[in-house]
Motif scaffolding. Structure first.
Motif, short mmCIF file in Angstrom:
data_model
loop_
_atom_site.label_atom_id
_atom_site.label_comp_id
_atom_site.label_asym_id
_atom_site.label_seq_id
_atom_site.Cartn_x
_atom_site.Cartn_y
_atom_site.Cartn_z
N ARG A 157 4.21 10.03 -7.26
CA ARG A 157 5.25 10.31 -8.26
C ARG A 157 4.66 10.48 -9.66
O ARG A 157 5.08 11.32 -10.42
N ARG A 158 3.63 9.67 -9.95
CA ARG A 158 3.00 9.73 -11.25
C ARG A 158 2.32 11.09 -11.49
O ARG A 158 2.26 11.60 -12.59
N LEU A 170 0.82 -1.21 0.00
CA LEU A 170 0.00 0.00 0.00
C LEU A 170 0.86 1.26 0.00
O LEU A 170 0.54 2.26 -0.65
N LEU A 171 1.97 1.19 0.71
CA LEU A 171 2.89 2.34 0.72
C LEU A 171 3.49 2.54 -0.68
O LEU A 171 3.67 3.67 -1.13
N GLU A 172 3.74 1.42 -1.36
CA GLU A 172 4.26 1.49 -2.72
C GLU A 172 3.23 2.16 -3.64
O GLU A 172 3.57 3.02 -4.46
N VAL A 173 1.97 1.77 -3.48
CA VAL A 173 0.89 2.38 -4.30
C VAL A 173 0.85 3.89 -4.05
O VAL A 173 0.85 4.68 -5.00
N ASP A 174 0.86 4.28 -2.79
CA ASP A 174 0.80 5.71 -2.45
C ASP A 174 1.97 6.47 -3.06
O ASP A 174 1.81 7.53 -3.67
N GLN A 175 3.16 5.91 -2.87
CA GLN A 175 4.38 6.59 -3.30
C GLN A 175 4.42 6.72 -4.82
O GLN A 175 4.75 7.78 -5.36
N LYS A 198 -3.51 -5.02 -7.22
CA LYS A 198 -3.99 -6.39 -7.34
C LYS A 198 -3.43 -7.25 -6.20
O LYS A 198 -4.15 -8.05 -5.59
N ARG A 199 -2.15 -7.05 -5.93
CA ARG A 199 -1.52 -7.80 -4.83
C ARG A 199 -2.17 -7.45 -3.50
O ARG A 199 -2.42 -8.32 -2.67
N ALA A 200 -2.43 -6.14 -3.31
CA ALA A 200 -3.05 -5.71 -2.06
C ALA A 200 -4.42 -6.37 -1.91
O ALA A 200 -4.79 -6.80 -0.81
N LYS A 201 -5.14 -6.47 -3.00
CA LYS A 201 -6.47 -7.07 -2.96
C LYS A 201 -6.41 -8.53 -2.52
O LYS A 201 -7.19 -8.97 -1.67
N ILE A 222 1.46 0.35 -10.44
CA ILE A 222 0.41 0.67 -9.46
C ILE A 222 -0.72 -0.36 -9.57
O ILE A 222 -1.22 -0.87 -8.56
N ALA A 223 -1.10 -0.67 -10.81
CA ALA A 223 -2.18 -1.64 -11.02
C ALA A 223 -1.80 -3.01 -10.45
O ALA A 223 -2.61 -3.67 -9.78
N ALA A 224 -0.54 -3.41 -10.68
CA ALA A 224 -0.09 -4.71 -10.18
C ALA A 224 -0.08 -4.72 -8.65
O ALA A 224 -0.51 -5.70 -8.01
#
Ligand SMILES: [Zn+2]
Length: 239
Positions: free
Chosen positions: A24-25, A15-20, A162-165, A157-159
């Motif tokens: 950045r995007r 989740l931190l990766e998604v946020d970060q 999906k992992r978080a889900k 982010i999409a990947a």
């Protein structure tokens, strides 16, 4: 075999990766900021010239309509002039006609100045329309690398989502709820690893407060979820 806490910690990382990456995007790199600003400015000015032109066109239409109405009214008065009985009625009608003529003149003056405005804006717009495709192409060219980077980030982010889900699906709803509540209050970090800071001393890696020996032994036995007594995060102990 991973424990629920292992999965929870992993979920937090994801989740931190998604946020970060989302952050950045959305942030244009520094060296492109002025290029982007110039492009948006060119677009704005082009839109503004178009808006002036269409507003002037609308106003012209309204004025033409009003002039037509005044002229029709004037025609009626002029017909009435032929059938009036008294000179008072006659001069009253003439007054009305003069008034209408004045109204028409005011509008005709405005129409003239609108024509000037429209001619200017139209030249301006033509020039901008002509220049714009090259400006846009130049802009996209300079943005190309960044666009490619954004596409990579999108895929990552999409990947990660999906992992978080799938990680969420494996976790107990009650633990997940506690996790989300703490995450919201603690800038995305709800699970803190326990660091050994001495032979028998451990500390919360998030707030660095030392754990009471009792808490450490609870963690070692890992009977239930243990929270940091200082920052209230879920403590994560890796033996
Ligand atoms: Zn803490």
């Amino acid at each position: 075999m991973t424990s629920p806490l292992d999965r929870l910690f992993l979920l937090q990382e994801v989740l931190l990766e998604v946020d970060q990456k989302t952050e950045r995007r959305g942030r244009t790199p520094d060296h492109l900021v002025h290029i982007e600003a110039a492009y948006h400015d060119a677009r704005r000015q082009r839109d503004a010239a178009g808006a002036i032109l269409s507003q002037a066109g609308e106003r012209k239409k309204a004025l033409d309509g009003e002039i037509q109405d005044f002229n029709e009214q004037m025609k009626k008065y002029q017909q009435q002039l032929q059938s009036v009985k008294t000179s008072r009625e006659y001069s009253a009608l003439l007054n009305e006609i003069d008034g209408l003529k004045r109204e028409v003149r005011i509008r005709e003056d405005e129409l003239l100045s609108l024509d000037e405005t429209m001619a200017g804006s139209s030249t301006d717009l033509d020039r901008r329309d002509e220049e714009f495709p090259a400006e846009e192409a130049g802009y996209e060219e300079q943005m190309k690398e960044w666009r490619a980077e954004q596409a990579v980030l999108d895929a990552e982010i999409a990947a990660a989502k999906k992992r978080a889900k799938s990680l969420r699906a494996e976790l107990e709803p009650r633990l997940l709820k506690t996790f989300e509540q703490i995450r919201k209050k603690r800038a995305g970090v709800a699970v803190a690893r326990v660091d050994m800071v001495g032979p028998q001393t451990a500390a919360c890696s998030a707030c660095h407060v030392r754990l009471r020996p009792q808490l450490l032994s609870d963690l070692r036995l890992s009977k239930e979820t243990v929270f940091c007594e200082s920052c209230k995060r879920i403590l994560y102990w890796i033996p």
